[in-house]
Every structure is written in C-alpha cells, then in structure tokens.
Design an enzyme around this catalytic site. Sequence first.
Site, short mmCIF file in Angstrom:
data_model
loop_
_atom_site.label_atom_id
_atom_site.label_comp_id
_atom_site.label_asym_id
_atom_site.label_seq_id
_atom_site.Cartn_x
_atom_site.Cartn_y
_atom_site.Cartn_z
N SER A 46 0.85 -1.19 0.00
CA SER A 46 0.00 0.00 0.00
C SER A 46 0.88 1.24 0.00
CB SER A 46 -0.91 0.00 1.24
OG SER A 46 -0.11 0.23 2.38
N LYS A 47 0.23 2.37 -0.05
CA LYS A 47 0.94 3.65 -0.17
C LYS A 47 2.04 3.82 0.88
CE LYS A 47 -1.68 6.54 -3.06
NZ LYS A 47 -1.50 5.65 -4.21
N ARG A 48 1.82 3.22 2.08
CA ARG A 48 2.84 3.43 3.11
C ARG A 48 4.16 2.75 2.73
NH1 ARG A 48 2.65 -1.23 6.64
NH2 ARG A 48 0.93 -2.45 5.80
N GLY B 179 5.35 3.09 -0.27
CA GLY B 179 5.90 3.92 -1.36
C GLY B 179 4.99 3.85 -2.57
#
Length: 517
Positions: free
Chosen positions: A269-271, A273
């Site tokens: 996920s976005k966390r 990158g």
Amino acid sequence: MPERNPSVLPPGGPVPGPVRVRFAPSPTGTLHVGSARTALYNYLFARHLGGSYIIRIEDTDVARSSLEHEQSILADLAWLGLDWDEGPDIGGDHGPYRQSERSDAGIYRQAAERLLNENKAYYCFCSQERLDELKKEAQAHGDAPGYDRRCDAIEHAEAAARVAAGEPATIRFRVPRTDIVVKDIIHGPTEFSSAVIGDFIILRSDGGVSYNFAVVVDDIAMEITHVIRGEDHLTNAARQVLVFEAMGHEPPAWAHHSLIMGPDGGKLSKRHGATSVGDFRGMGYLSSAIINYLALLSWSPSGEQEKLAREEIVGEFELQRVAKSPAIFDIQKLNWLNGLHIRDMSAKALSEALKPFLDLAGGADVMPPAVSDGQLVVAEAAVQTSLVTLADAGSQIREFFTLSPLAESECLPELSEEGSAAVLEMALAGLDRLPEAEYIDGAAVPELLESARALLKEWKKACKSADIPPKRLFRTLRISLTGRTSGPELPFLLTGLGPATVRERLEAARPFTDQAL
Ligand code: GLU
C-alpha cells in the site's frame, strides 16, 4: 502472437472451446501494480493459448466509480502493452463491457427474475433495522452472520403482489446446503461449507446489483472460460460457484493468485511507497521491466534467465507454474531489471523515452545551452549503462557535459605527469578529424563512436612510438575533458562534447601539464 487455437486447453480447464479471460477492474482509483499483475496474468494466459482477453469495467459502485478512473486505467494498461481484444472502448460481440450499461439494459434484473421464477431466489422485505439486529444477535452468540430466511416463508405470489404494490424489496439468493468446491488451478480444489454462507442479496431494493451476482451473470454472458484474479476473491468464488450452478452453467476454471505484499508482510500500500503503475512510470521505470518484474513475482520460467521480453514470457506462461506463496514486492529486483531493460534500448528509443524526464528536470536548462540534439543523443547513450531509472539521466547527462574546475581538482598533480603536454599537443593537432555530432538520428551513434575510437587508436600508436604509456594518454585526456578521473568512456566524451569543446578544454589544460610547470 500465437494463432488462435481453440483445441489447446490447459489441464484443469473444464470448458471446451476457445479460451476467454477477462480483467475486471473497478474504476475507483488508479491502476495498482497488484491489479496490473492480474491483468498481466490474464493477458499472458490468453496470448499463450491464442485465446481472447477482455476488459470489463465493474462500475456498479456509482459513488466511487468514475469515467476518469476508467480512462486512466485503460491508458495505463495500454502503456504496459496489455492490449485487449474486447472492451468498453473497442466493443466486441459480448458487450456492453461496462456493468453500469448492462444494469441499465436490465440484464441483471432479468437474470434475478429468472432465479425468482425458478424458486432459487426470493423477495426479502426485511428492514435494515431488523437485519442489523440479526447481525448483532449472531455476533453475541458467536454465530456466523447470515440472514434467517424469514421472507423465504412468504408465498411467491404474495411477495410479487407486495412488490407490484410498490413495497421495497431486495432479491436474495437461496443458498443450497451443499458442499462447495472451487476447482482452483493455483490452490488446488478448495472446499467451502455453504452452512456459513447466508442467503445473500443479488439485487438491492433500488435495483442495484450485488458484486457476486453481476460477476457471474457477466462471466456467463461473456463466455469466460477461466477466471484469473487475486486470492482475496477466493471466498467470493464459493458464492459464485453456487450462482453458476443455479443459472445452469458449469463454473469456469479458477486461478486465484497471491497478493503483492510489502517487505513487512502487509498488503502493498501507499505506506510502502509507490503502488500505482502511473507512479512507476513517472519514476522512470520501463513498461517492459514492470511486465518482466510482475510476471516473475509468482511465476517462474523453465530456465535460469530472469530478464525476459514480453514475447518470451508469452511463449512460456502457464498457470501451473504460478506459485501460491505470497509475493513480496522487492524494489531492488525491479531496479535491477529496469537497468537491464534500459541497456537493451537503441539510442533512438532511449532518447525518445528520456524526453519527458529531461523536460521534467528543467528542460534545456539542465544542459549547457550549446549542446546540440546530436550531442545529447551521444551523452544519453554514454550514461545508458549506469541508469537504474530514466529519471537518473538528467543529472548524469549534465555531469557528462560539465568540466569540474581543473585548478581546484584533486587530479591536478596527475595532469602534470611526464608526457601530458605531448599528449595534449598530439590530440589538438588531430582534432579536425573528430566528427561533429550534428545528426539527430540515434542510429548514427555507433558510427560516430567508431570514428572516435579509430582516432584514439592512432594517438595510442603515436604515444607508443614516443615512449608515452597509453595510460598517460587516456588519463590526460579524461582529466582535461572532465576534471575528473572517472566517467564515461573516452569515445563517448570526445563525440558528445564535439571538436569545438574538446579543443577548448584541451587548450585550457595546457598550463597544468608537465611542460608548463
Ligand atoms: N472488480 C473486481 C475488483 O476490482 C474484480 C472482480 C473479479 O475479477 O471477479 O477487484
């Protein structure tokens, strides 16, 4: 691309006839690499067997779906080169290819009514409050949440009359109490108990269709033979198998691949990158490298070779070789493959691909103003082997053209070694034979380099007769031209800088040579 061959079916495929697969994105965001991998496996499977690969847009969640997202997903798929045979933009014989349009055409309502008439579904008039209450009770008793079938007791004629009189009702699928087997190519046969599956809604009171129903109605209508998607849908497959059977159809062959995880084991996920295909494109990754990387995430070719072109993967791809273990996203490996794919590009293709990145880095400002297109192409080819992503090129190309001030350089003492003045004079005298990189066409790069190499060879020969070691020749030229002791190969430097700049820099180095001191 292999010819369409209807007789070729992979083992486990229960459906005779040509292979037809679909990628069914919900247009609620940009294309995530995980979804791109699903699209890729569908594409590879279809192309390997000469079947059809279809795009179906699952936009029944009106609040979260948008045409912009659909367009960006299609654009990303096209950029990846995963071209489709039927889809919302190009049509086909099994359309429409958007669920919203299929819904408007009454396709799901008709299918639900058929199940009602066959007594495989029933109207439900329960209020949301009652359903919430049931859920709470089930939770309190530790039971599986599920509808208690109260409305199943209502006679069909009575229910139909209440609906005709305008009473809001959902349509529920009556889950038969049988054991369910999802015949999955990757996971093997997977059993589910229908006892934990409550009678689920297939059509809401506002006419909206549920996911599990729409998918089956569409997969039947589109004659899908193999459903290849993420394993987060494996439990849905249990419900879908039941709907297929209720509709009188053999389920397709299933293949639920593992999901992509971040290095910490959590879903990518976005966390972690970058996650969308667009992010990676913007960061300078090539579509060929992304395809290669995503294919290898849980599939492996028969040989040792990991760097593979799309056609090679198509030639070898089999679902039987897809592992079921989780796929950990490894940016280092993607970087490594990207570098290898960049090295494979022709000078012309590289130059084209680099355009947006050099613009992004500040356009012409990045380069010294006098650099011609021809020189730029040579510089691009010079840095090609040291690029991890296309975005690395801007700073490396700028460095290519930059002379670090000699007077402050750490290599100054080396410039005064014996023989350096003679090297400079010899090079200056022969410079008129250095070709001007004035062409635009990248195809000329190898020829230009060849002329520079020939010139260097002659200078080396001359040095030998004058008892000057070749090292002195190469180091003197490199230091004079760049102010540094390492960097691109000399033929690239000579050609990319061009005769005028080379002359200027060699002349400027004269005061620092052995004869000048
Ligand atoms: N629309 C679903 C999704 O985006 C895919 C459903 C399917 O492949 O069956 O996850």
